[in-house]
Design a protein around this motif. Structure first.
Motif, PDB file in Angstrom:
ATOM      1  N   PHE A 214       0.836  -1.205   0.000  1.00 32.91           N
ATOM      2  CA  PHE A 214       0.000   0.000   0.000  1.00 32.91           C
ATOM      3  C   PHE A 214       0.868   1.251   0.000  1.00 32.91           C
ATOM      4  O   PHE A 214       0.558   2.224  -0.704  1.00 32.91           O
ATOM      5  N   VAL A 218       1.034   4.631  -2.403  1.00 30.50           N
ATOM      6  CA  VAL A 218       1.084   6.019  -1.922  1.00 30.50           C
ATOM      7  C   VAL A 218       2.275   6.756  -2.529  1.00 30.50           C
ATOM      8  O   VAL A 218       2.149   7.897  -3.001  1.00 30.50           O
ATOM      9  N   ASN A 221       1.712   7.466  -6.200  1.00 34.79           N
ATOM     10  CA  ASN A 221       0.774   8.570  -6.406  1.00 34.79           C
ATOM     11  C   ASN A 221       1.416   9.919  -6.099  1.00 34.79           C
ATOM     12  O   ASN A 221       1.165  10.915  -6.794  1.00 34.79           O
ATOM     13  N   SER A 337      -6.723   2.385  -4.158  1.00 39.29           N
ATOM     14  CA  SER A 337      -6.576   2.797  -2.762  1.00 39.29           C
ATOM     15  C   SER A 337      -7.750   2.321  -1.918  1.00 39.29           C
ATOM     16  O   SER A 337      -7.578   1.944  -0.754  1.00 39.29           O
ATOM     17  N   TYR A 349      -6.273   4.314   6.097  1.00 35.94           N
ATOM     18  CA  TYR A 349      -5.611   4.027   4.822  1.00 35.94           C
ATOM     19  C   TYR A 349      -5.873   5.135   3.802  1.00 35.94           C
ATOM     20  O   TYR A 349      -4.939   5.627   3.140  1.00 35.94           O
ATOM     21  N   TYR A 353      -3.393   7.872   1.922  1.00 36.30           N
ATOM     22  CA  TYR A 353      -3.331   8.049   0.472  1.00 36.30           C
ATOM     23  C   TYR A 353      -3.583   9.501   0.095  1.00 36.30           C
ATOM     24  O   TYR A 353      -2.908  10.053  -0.789  1.00 36.30           O
TER      25      TYR A 353
END
Length: 423
Positions: A214, A218, A221, A337, A349, A353
């Motif tokens: 994850f 991030v 992105n 996400s 979470y 993000y």
């Protein structure tokens, strides 16, 4: 159309609320600095400083909202933040002194920065499968359409009502948030959660920090988001100062981006789901197009033709490629996400993000202006490199993500959705 053919309970109210929110924001966002300067009488540098500081505080509040979403539910936080945003904009005309202005700006910043993770968590509660990808595209299309339509409406109001028109637009924006909040109350409650896992010392954001796949999303992105922020924080200066084009032509690039995002966002997202096998590959392709667009802008800045029509054609061509990349990247990245977030920690979470977006938009003005003083092409090359690195990172992280995050799995078709879809 999502509004005409809702596919899950509450979709019509959810999407209508997004549209109302976008229209109100479009009426006010382009005039915020002018409004505060008119109401407070403070110098623009001081207004900019206050907005920058409150913006950073707003970013710091995002993790707290993630905790609140997990504790109180996405629906409760979405409605609460709509109310906070509505009341803060309603108080804008009262911001005639520096302390009041700072408080109003702070409330506005916190409400704005914190809203996106709450809304994404709400979408994840209501929608399943590729409906999440579709809603990401719908939300972005409506935001762009609302920005264009709202700006046009505000321009007419200000031209007609004079200085009082700024107050009217602020109040209309406040009304749009309150109306969207009412529509959010018309959506159904979230499905019952599974039994809670016993809390451990490593819970909360510590679990997010340990989720390396994850965090890969991030980081990717964050790298790619510089391309999105460049459209507003860098491109106007590049076009006028480095390419030496007339200021009036800058608007053509924004108009092209806005019209394409508003009109083709949903269609491009649907085509993307058919043409790509996985979300990471689709998002990676979108990031690659963004990188290519900024390489083209750097090349345009190297040639620096004296022909304005030739420069305009090159600029619009690069913006076209950039916009297609944006339309391909955004729905898949947003849906990833949501799918990657465990239900009981979804708020944390999605707040993490969202920080990648916020940091990119906070850092880019400073980074771009510093590079511009050295060479106008350096920001283009920086964005091209970061977008390319983000694209490669998405391909690398794909193998470590669960199948439900990666694959475009169609939304299960159940009879209950048909009967409840009109709610």
């Amino acid at each position: 159309m999502s509004l005409l053919q809702p596919r899950f309970p509450g979709e019509r109210a959810l999407v209508t609320g997004i549209a109302v929110d976008a229209l109100g924001s479009g009426m006010y966002i382009p005039f915020s600095l002018v409004f505060f300067h008119h109401v407070t009488g403070l110098p623009l540098p001081l207004i900019g400083l206050v907005l920058t500081v409150t913006g950073l505080v707003g970013i710091a509040a995002v993790p707290l909202v993630g905790i609140a979403v997990d504790r109180f539910g996405a629906r409760t936080m979405q409605i609460s933040l709509y109310v906070v945003r509505g009341l803060s904009f309603a108080c804008f005309p009262l911001a005639q002194a520096l302390p009041v202005f700072a408080i109003v700006a702070l409330l506005t910043s916190v409400g704005t920065r914190a809203f996106r993770p709450a809304q994404d968590a709400r979408i994840a509660e209501l929608a399943q499968g590729t409906d999440r990808d579709r809603l990401q595209a719908v939300s972005r299309s409506l935001s762009n359409a609302g920005l264009g339509a709202g700006t046009l409406m505000a321009s007419v109001i200000i031209a007609t009502a004079g200085d009082f028109g700024y107050t009217v637009t602020a109040w209309l924006n406040a009304a749009s948030f309150l109306a969207a909040g009412y529509l959010a109350t018309c959506t159904p409650a979230a499905p019952p959660r599974p039994p809670a896992v016993p809390r451990t010392r490593g819970g909360g954001y510590r679990l997010v920090a340990k989720d390396r796949p994850f965090l890969g999303l991030v980081c990717a992105n964050l790298l790619i988001a510089f391309g999105f922020s460049a459209l507003t924080s860098f491109l106007p200066l590049y076009v006028t100062d480095w390419l030496d084009m007339p200021e009036g032509l800058v608007g053509s690039a924004f108009l092209l981006n806005t019209v394409l995002c508003a009109g083709l966002g949903v269609a491009v997202a649907a085509l993307t789901r058919r043409r790509f096998a996985t979300r990471p590959r689709a998002a990676s392709a979108g990031a690659a197009l963004i990188s290519l667009a900024f390489l083209a802008l750097a090349a345009l800045g190297t040639v620096r033709s004296q022909s304005v029509p030739l420069l305009l054609a090159g600029l619009l061509g690069a913006v076209l490629v950039m916009t297609v990349g944006e339309l391909v990247y955004s729905p898949s990245s947003g849906a990833m996400s949501q799918f990657a977030a465990p239900e009981r920690l979804r708020g944390r979470y999605l707040a993490t993000y969202q920080l990648s977006w916020s940091l990119a938009y906070a850092l880019s003005p400073m980074v771009f202006t510093v590079l511009l003083t050295v060479d106008g092409r350096l920001p283009c090359l920086l964005v091209a490199i970061t977008a390319a690195l983000g694209s490669l990172l998405l391909v690398r992280v794909e193998r470590h993500l669960p199948s439900e995050v990666v694959a475009f799995v169609p939304t299960p078709d159940t009879g209950s959705k048909t009967t409840a879809a009109g709610k």
